[in-house]
Scaffold this motif. Structure first.
Motif, PDB file in Angstrom:
ATOM      1  N   GLY A  82      -1.874  -8.352  -5.767  1.00  0.00           N
ATOM      2  CA  GLY A  82      -2.898  -7.384  -6.137  1.00  0.00           C
ATOM      3  C   GLY A  82      -2.742  -6.917  -7.572  1.00  0.00           C
ATOM      4  N   ALA A 107      -5.237  -9.282  -0.364  1.00  0.00           N
ATOM      5  CA  ALA A 107      -5.202  -8.551  -1.633  1.00  0.00           C
ATOM      6  C   ALA A 107      -6.601  -8.217  -2.135  1.00  0.00           C
ATOM      7  CB  ALA A 107      -4.447  -9.376  -2.680  1.00  0.00           C
ATOM      8  N   HIS A 387      -5.425  -3.287  -5.875  1.00  0.00           N
ATOM      9  CA  HIS A 387      -4.282  -2.942  -5.037  1.00  0.00           C
ATOM     10  C   HIS A 387      -4.271  -1.466  -4.648  1.00  0.00           C
ATOM     11  CE1 HIS A 387      -2.728  -2.208  -9.182  1.00  0.00           C
ATOM     12  NE2 HIS A 387      -2.032  -1.273  -8.607  1.00  0.00           N
TER      13      HIS A 387
END
Length: 388
Positions: A82, A107, A387
Motif C-alpha cells: 500500500g 491493498a 493504505h
C-alpha cells in the motif's frame, strides 16, 4: 517559477511474485513492449533476476518484500505494498499470479483500475481445506479486479465453473519468434552435452522442479520409455523444491541441468520436448519449443489444446498423471524422425500465427486503455490514501 507540465503518459505498475519461470517471462515481455509503446512502467517484486532484467529494459523497479505463498507475513506485505503504491501513484495495477493478486487486491480494493492475471488458478495448486480457502478468496477477491486476464479459454472456463464471477478477458500467452527460432540440433548438443552419443534420442523437459510441472510422472514413465528406446536420454532443465526427491528416484540416464539463464539451446538440442504438468493456464515452454521447431508432448491441462494445431493435439496430448499414456506418446514419436519433423513444422507455423508476443502485448495495451478510459480522472491531491 516555471513548473514542468505533468507527464501525460499513463503509469502502469506490474506486481510480480513469484519472480521466476513463466510469470517472470510474461512480466519482462509486457514491460518491454509497454515501454516501447509509451507507457511509464514501474515493477514491484521481491528482487532476484527479474528485478535486474527489468532494470536492464529501462523499467523503474521497486523492492517489495513478500514470500511466494500466503502466510503470517501477509498483513505486513499488504501494508508495504500500500505504501509503495501510494508513492508510485500508478494509474493502473497489473498483478501477476495468485500471491501478487491477493496482496494487490487487498491493498488497492478497487480504488484504481486493477488487472489480475492468475497464471493458473491458486485453488488448483493445493488440496483440502487450503484449496477451499483459496477458492473462497478468489470468489470474494474478484470484485476488486476490473479484469481477470486468463491466458486460455480453458483457464477462464475453470474459473467460471468454480464460481469465480469476474469480468474476464482471454489473452493467450505469446513468445518472441526472433529469440525462439530453429537451429540444427547437433552443434548445440555437442556444446551442452559433449559426452552424449550424438545419435542418442534426446528428450528435454523445461520447467520448475515442482509438483505442478509433473516431472515425477515423467520419471515414473522413463524406464518404460527405455524399454522401447534403450539409448534415449532425458534432461530436466530447471530447479525447484522437488530437486532432491526427483534426483533420488531418477534413472541413471536422466541428467539434471539445473536452472539456466537461456533455455533456447536446450530446446534446439532436443528431439522431443515433454511437459507433463498437473495444471496450467497456458504453459510457455511448449510454445517456446514449437517456435524452435521441436515437437512436444503435453498433458491435457488448461491451455494445452489451445497451444497446438489440431494435428498435434491428436498425437501429442496425454491425460495428466498417467505414466503409461506418457510412455506411449513419447515412444510413438521418438524413433520416427520424419513424423517429428512434420509435427514440429506444423507447430512452429501455428505458434507464429497465433502466439506472437507482440500480438499479446498489443491486446494487453488495448485492455489498459479501455480500463483507463472507463474511469474518470482523479486529481492526485484528491486520491484516497491506498493504505488508509
Amino acid at each position: 517559477m516555471h513548473q514542468s507540465a505533468p507527464d501525460p503518459r499513463p503509469r502502469v505498475l506490474h506486481l510480480a511474485q513469484p519472480v521466476d519461470g513463466g510469470v517472470a517471462r510474461v512480466v519482462l515481455d509486457l514491460t518491454e513492449a509497454q515501454l516501447a509503446a509509451g507507457f511509464r512502467v514501474t515493477a514491484a517484486c521481491p528482487g532476484g533476476d527479474l528485478a535486474a532484467d527489468l532494470r536492464d529494459r529501462g523499467a523503474e523497479v521497486r523492492l517489495w518484500r513478500a514470500g511466494r505463498s500466503p502466510g503470517p507475513g501477509l498483513p505486513g506485505e499488504v501494508r508495504r505494498l500500500g505504501r509503495l503504491i501510494e508513492d508510485v501513484r500508478p494509474e493502473l495495477v497489473h498483478a501477476h499470479s495468485a500471491k501478487a493478486g491477493l496482496a494487490a487486491r487487498l491493498a488497492v480494493r478497487g480504488r484504481i483500475p486493477t488487472v489480475f492475471q492468475p497464471h493458473a488458478w491458486s485453488f488448483e495448486a493445493v488440496g483440502g481445506a487450503t484449496a477451499a480457502l483459496a477458492l473462497r478468496w478468489e470468489r470474494w477477491g474478484a470484485r476488486w479486479a476490473d479484469r481477470v486476464v486468463c491466458v486460455s479459454e480453458a483457464e477462464r472456463a475453470t474459473g467460471v465453473c468454480a464460481g469465480v464471477r469476474a469480468s474476464y478477458a482471454v489473452i493467450p500467452n505469446g513468445i518472441d519468434p526472433e529469440r525462439f527460432s530453429p537451429a540444427a540440433a547437433a552443434p548445440v548438443r555437442s556444446v551442452l552435452l559433449p559426452d552424449l552419443d550424438p545419435a542418442a534420442p534426446l528428450v528435454v523437459c523445461v520447467g520448475r522442479l515442482c509438483r505442478q510441472k509433473g516431472q515425477d510422472v515423467l520419471l515414473r514413465a522413463w524406464p518404460r520409455v527405455l524399454a522401447d528406446v534403450p539409448d534415449a536420454r532425458l534432461v530436466l532443465v530447471g530447479d525447484g523444491p522437488d530437486h532432491d526427491a526427483l534426483r533420488a528416484h531418477a534413472h541413471p540416464s536422466v541428467l539434471f541441468a539445473g536452472a539456466v539463464a537461456n533455455t533456447v539451446p536446450w530446446y534446439r538440442a532436443a528431439d522431443l520436448v515433454v511437459l507433463p504438468s498437473r495444471w496450467e493456464g497456458m504453459a510457455l515452454a511448449p510454445l517456446e519449443a514449437l517456435a524452435c521447431e521441436r515437437p512436444v508432448v503435453l498433458t491435457d491441462v488448461d491451455g494445452a489444446r489451445e497451444s497446438l494445431p489440431s494435428a498435434l493435439a491428436t498425437r501429442c496430448l496425454v491425460p495428466p498423471g498417467d505414466p503409461a499414456a506418457l510412455t506411449a506418446a513419447v515412444t510413438g514419436l521418438l524413433p520416427d524422425a520424419a513424423l517429428r519433423a512434420s509435427l514440429a513444422g506444423q507447430g512452429r507455423r501455428h505458434v507464429l500465427s497465433t502466439h506472437d508476443v507482440r500480438h499479446t502485448a498489443q491486446r494487453v495495451a488495448d485492455l489498459y486503455r479501455e480500463l483507463l478510459g472507463a474511469r474518470p480522472s482523479v486529481p492526485t491531491e484528491r486520491r484516497e490514501s491506498i493504505h488508509s
